[in-house]
Write a protein that holds these residues in place. Structure first.
Motif, PDB file in Angstrom:
ATOM      1  N   SER A  71       0.859  -1.181   0.000  1.00  0.00           N
ATOM      2  CA  SER A  71       0.000   0.000   0.000  1.00  0.00           C
ATOM      3  C   SER A  71       0.896   1.232   0.000  1.00  0.00           C
ATOM      4  O   SER A  71       2.103   1.139   0.237  1.00  0.00           O
ATOM      5  CB  SER A  71      -0.934  -0.002   1.219  1.00  0.00           C
ATOM      6  OG  SER A  71      -0.180   0.006   2.429  1.00  0.00           O
ATOM      7  N   ARG A  72       0.323   2.370  -0.283  1.00  0.00           N
ATOM      8  CA  ARG A  72       1.094   3.612  -0.336  1.00  0.00           C
ATOM      9  C   ARG A  72       0.408   4.653   0.543  1.00  0.00           C
ATOM     10  O   ARG A  72      -0.818   4.854   0.443  1.00  0.00           O
ATOM     11  CB  ARG A  72       1.205   4.112  -1.784  1.00  0.00           C
ATOM     12  CG  ARG A  72       2.147   5.304  -1.961  1.00  0.00           C
ATOM     13  CD  ARG A  72       2.032   5.880  -3.367  1.00  0.00           C
ATOM     14  NE  ARG A  72       2.465   4.956  -4.388  1.00  0.00           N
ATOM     15  CZ  ARG A  72       3.711   4.861  -4.849  1.00  0.00           C
ATOM     16  NH1 ARG A  72       4.655   5.641  -4.341  1.00  0.00           N
ATOM     17  NH2 ARG A  72       4.010   3.991  -5.797  1.00  0.00           N
ATOM     18  N   SER A  73       1.193   5.320   1.370  1.00  0.00           N
ATOM     19  CA  SER A  73       0.635   6.352   2.233  1.00  0.00           C
ATOM     20  C   SER A  73       0.366   7.615   1.427  1.00  0.00           C
ATOM     21  O   SER A  73       0.804   7.765   0.279  1.00  0.00           O
ATOM     22  CB  SER A  73       1.599   6.669   3.378  1.00  0.00           C
ATOM     23  OG  SER A  73       2.727   7.392   2.890  1.00  0.00           O
ATOM     24  N   ASN A 132      -3.296   3.303   5.303  1.00  0.00           N
ATOM     25  CA  ASN A 132      -3.065   3.608   3.887  1.00  0.00           C
ATOM     26  C   ASN A 132      -4.274   3.242   3.027  1.00  0.00           C
ATOM     27  O   ASN A 132      -4.665   3.988   2.128  1.00  0.00           O
ATOM     28  CB  ASN A 132      -1.836   2.857   3.381  1.00  0.00           C
ATOM     29  CG  ASN A 132      -0.545   3.339   4.026  1.00  0.00           C
ATOM     30  OD1 ASN A 132      -0.521   4.393   4.661  1.00  0.00           O
ATOM     31  ND2 ASN A 132       0.519   2.583   3.861  1.00  0.00           N
ATOM     32  N   ASN A 178      -0.196   0.664   9.767  1.00  0.00           N
ATOM     33  CA  ASN A 178       0.082   1.396   8.537  1.00  0.00           C
ATOM     34  C   ASN A 178      -0.755   0.917   7.351  1.00  0.00           C
ATOM     35  O   ASN A 178      -1.253   1.725   6.566  1.00  0.00           O
ATOM     36  CB  ASN A 178       1.573   1.291   8.188  1.00  0.00           C
ATOM     37  CG  ASN A 178       2.462   1.939   9.230  1.00  0.00           C
ATOM     38  OD1 ASN A 178       2.026   2.842   9.934  1.00  0.00           O
ATOM     39  ND2 ASN A 178       3.689   1.483   9.331  1.00  0.00           N
TER      40      ASN A 178
END
Length: 222
Positions: free
Chosen positions: A31-33, A75, A71
């Motif tokens: 995943s990407r923040s 995300n 996290n």
């Protein structure tokens, strides 16, 4: 023995579920923040739950002390996108490295030395060595209880390594060659997806009921 799950503490319920519902496939989620940091974390409270549309479900446990989102959950909720990468035996050690409690600004991709490849329809990259990767978009995220977030995602794009596709037109794959692994009982235990057997789905045969009454008892025995 009986265990009243309504009365037991969370850790006991976790042990019962975690030790008995096995083997479980592993979703190695990228995943990407919102700040662009790529997170990679393995989750075994995971499975497919539909094909029209194709859906996966994730059970994402929260931080025990703060009860805050980890996290991956943060995300997914913030961006609505993630990739489920299935785990082969050759990636087991790197996958395990991604289970550390790294700070939010540290990418497990860098920490574990993972090679990635760009996705097609979502921003998070996929793990290049994974035999199978699913690009997903969030359908729903629900806090059910104080310690978990349940995420349902729709598979938008599937990637399967060429070497495992034996017939694209008939959608035949060499699953044993993928050497996928899963989680099993207790802490740190895994299973190889290499010991399998096959049974054909039977047709309904009403004659099997001929010697039984409506309660399922054998009439001849009475």
């Amino acid at each position: 023995m009986q265990f009243d799950m309504r009365e037991l503490p969370m850790i006991t319920r976790y042990k019962i579920v975690n030790s008995t519902i096995t083997p479980r496939p592993i979703a190695w989620i990228t995943s990407r923040s919102a700040d662009g940091v790529v997170n990679a974390a393995p989750y075994s409270f995971f499975n497919c739950v539909g094909t029209e549309p194709p859906l996966v479900v994730l059970g994402l446990l929260k931080e025990p002390a703060s009860r805050g989102l980890k996290n991956t959950a943060s995300n997914i909720i913030a961006t609505g996108e993630f990739v489920v990468n299935l785990v082969c035996e050759g990636d087991a050690e790197k996958m395990n490295l991604c289970s550390v409690d790294a700070p939010a600004d540290v990418s497990e991709i860098d920490y574990a030395g993972i090679e990635t490849a760009p996705s097609v329809v979502v921003a998070p990259p996929r793990i290049a060595s994974s035999p199978v990767s699913f690009e997903c978009r969030k359908v729903a995220a629900m806090d059910i209880g104080a310690m978990q977030t349940v995420v349902i995602g729709e598979i938008m794009m599937a990637h399967i390594q060429d070497e495992f596709v034996t017939d694209r037109e008939r959608v035949y794959f060499d699953i044993p060659a993928m050497k996928l692994i899963g989680r099993t009982h207790g802490s740190g235990w895994y299973v190889r997806n290499s010991d399998s057997f096959q049974m054909d789905r039977p047709r309904y045969d009403p004659s099997r009921l001929a010697g039984q009454d409506r309660t399922g008892k054998n009439k001849a025995a009475e």
